[in-house]
Design a protein around this motif. Structure first.
Motif, mmCIF file in Angstrom:
data_model
loop_
_atom_site.group_PDB
_atom_site.id
_atom_site.type_symbol
_atom_site.label_atom_id
_atom_site.label_comp_id
_atom_site.label_asym_id
_atom_site.label_seq_id
_atom_site.Cartn_x
_atom_site.Cartn_y
_atom_site.Cartn_z
ATOM 1 N N UNK A 29 -115.276 74.900 66.414
ATOM 2 C CA UNK A 29 -115.069 74.040 67.571
ATOM 3 C C UNK A 29 -114.808 74.821 68.854
ATOM 4 N N UNK A 30 -114.089 75.919 68.765
ATOM 5 C CA UNK A 30 -113.851 76.729 69.967
ATOM 6 C C UNK A 30 -115.163 77.289 70.510
ATOM 7 N N UNK A 31 -116.016 77.760 69.609
ATOM 8 C CA UNK A 31 -117.322 78.270 70.023
ATOM 9 C C UNK A 31 -118.176 77.150 70.607
ATOM 10 N N UNK A 75 -121.359 64.007 69.484
ATOM 11 C CA UNK A 75 -121.176 64.659 68.188
ATOM 12 C C UNK A 75 -119.839 65.401 68.125
ATOM 13 N N UNK A 76 -119.495 66.077 69.204
ATOM 14 C CA UNK A 76 -118.247 66.837 69.224
ATOM 15 C C UNK A 76 -117.032 65.910 69.173
ATOM 16 N N UNK A 77 -117.120 64.767 69.811
ATOM 17 C CA UNK A 77 -116.019 63.788 69.753
ATOM 18 C C UNK A 77 -115.856 63.302 68.321
ATOM 19 N N UNK A 78 -116.968 62.955 67.673
ATOM 20 C CA UNK A 78 -116.908 62.450 66.299
ATOM 21 C C UNK A 78 -116.316 63.456 65.332
ATOM 22 N N UNK A 89 -111.331 60.386 73.735
ATOM 23 C CA UNK A 89 -111.483 59.286 72.793
ATOM 24 C C UNK A 89 -112.858 58.670 72.949
ATOM 25 N N UNK A 90 -113.327 58.073 71.902
ATOM 26 C CA UNK A 90 -114.615 57.383 71.949
ATOM 27 C C UNK A 90 -114.574 56.220 70.974
ATOM 28 N N UNK A 91 -115.374 55.222 71.270
ATOM 29 C CA UNK A 91 -115.474 54.112 70.348
ATOM 30 C C UNK A 91 -116.888 53.560 70.402
ATOM 31 N N UNK A 92 -117.318 52.998 69.314
ATOM 32 C CA UNK A 92 -118.620 52.358 69.268
ATOM 33 C C UNK A 92 -119.799 53.269 68.986
ATOM 34 N N UNK A 93 -119.554 54.533 68.685
ATOM 35 C CA UNK A 93 -120.658 55.439 68.347
ATOM 36 C C UNK A 93 -121.073 55.205 66.903
ATOM 37 N N UNK A 94 -122.366 55.221 66.665
ATOM 38 C CA UNK A 94 -122.837 55.295 65.304
ATOM 39 C C UNK A 94 -122.716 56.742 64.867
#
Length: 97
Positions: A29-31, A75-78, A89-94
């Motif tokens: 994740x840092x990279x 993708x990074x949020x998920x 934060x995120x919501x509603x992503x498949x």
């Protein structure tokens, strides 16, 4: 290794988010964050949000770069790749595996 072996000036705007997605999938994740925010001529975004490709007058915006950054951020949020203190934060992503 990617950051030191690639010629950043020959890359395109979508290459940086693509590398960030690869690092995310590997759990680095840092990279991933560093690659997404890497300072390079073709990894810049104008005030209006367009991915600029250096000073190329013949290519004032690069839409694949815009799409790639949106996909990589999702993708990074998920995967929880952003630092917790950022409060992302995120919501509603498949799911994008």
């Amino acid at each position: 290794k990617t950051k030191t072996s690639f010629n950043l000036t020959s890359m395109w705007g979508w290459d940086f988010p693509a590398m960030a997605m690869s690092a995310t999938r590997l759990g680095n994740f840092d990279d991933a964050l560093e690659l997404l925010l890497l300072e390079a001529a073709k990894n810049t975004y104008r005030v209006n949000g367009h991915n600029a490709q250096g000073d190329r007058a013949d290519l004032p915006l690069y839409l694949p770069g815009n799409g790639a950054i949106l996909l990589s951020v999702a993708m990074m949020v998920q995967h929880g790749a952003f630092p917790a203190q950022w409060g992302v934060e995120a919501e509603g992503f498949y799911p994008y595996l």
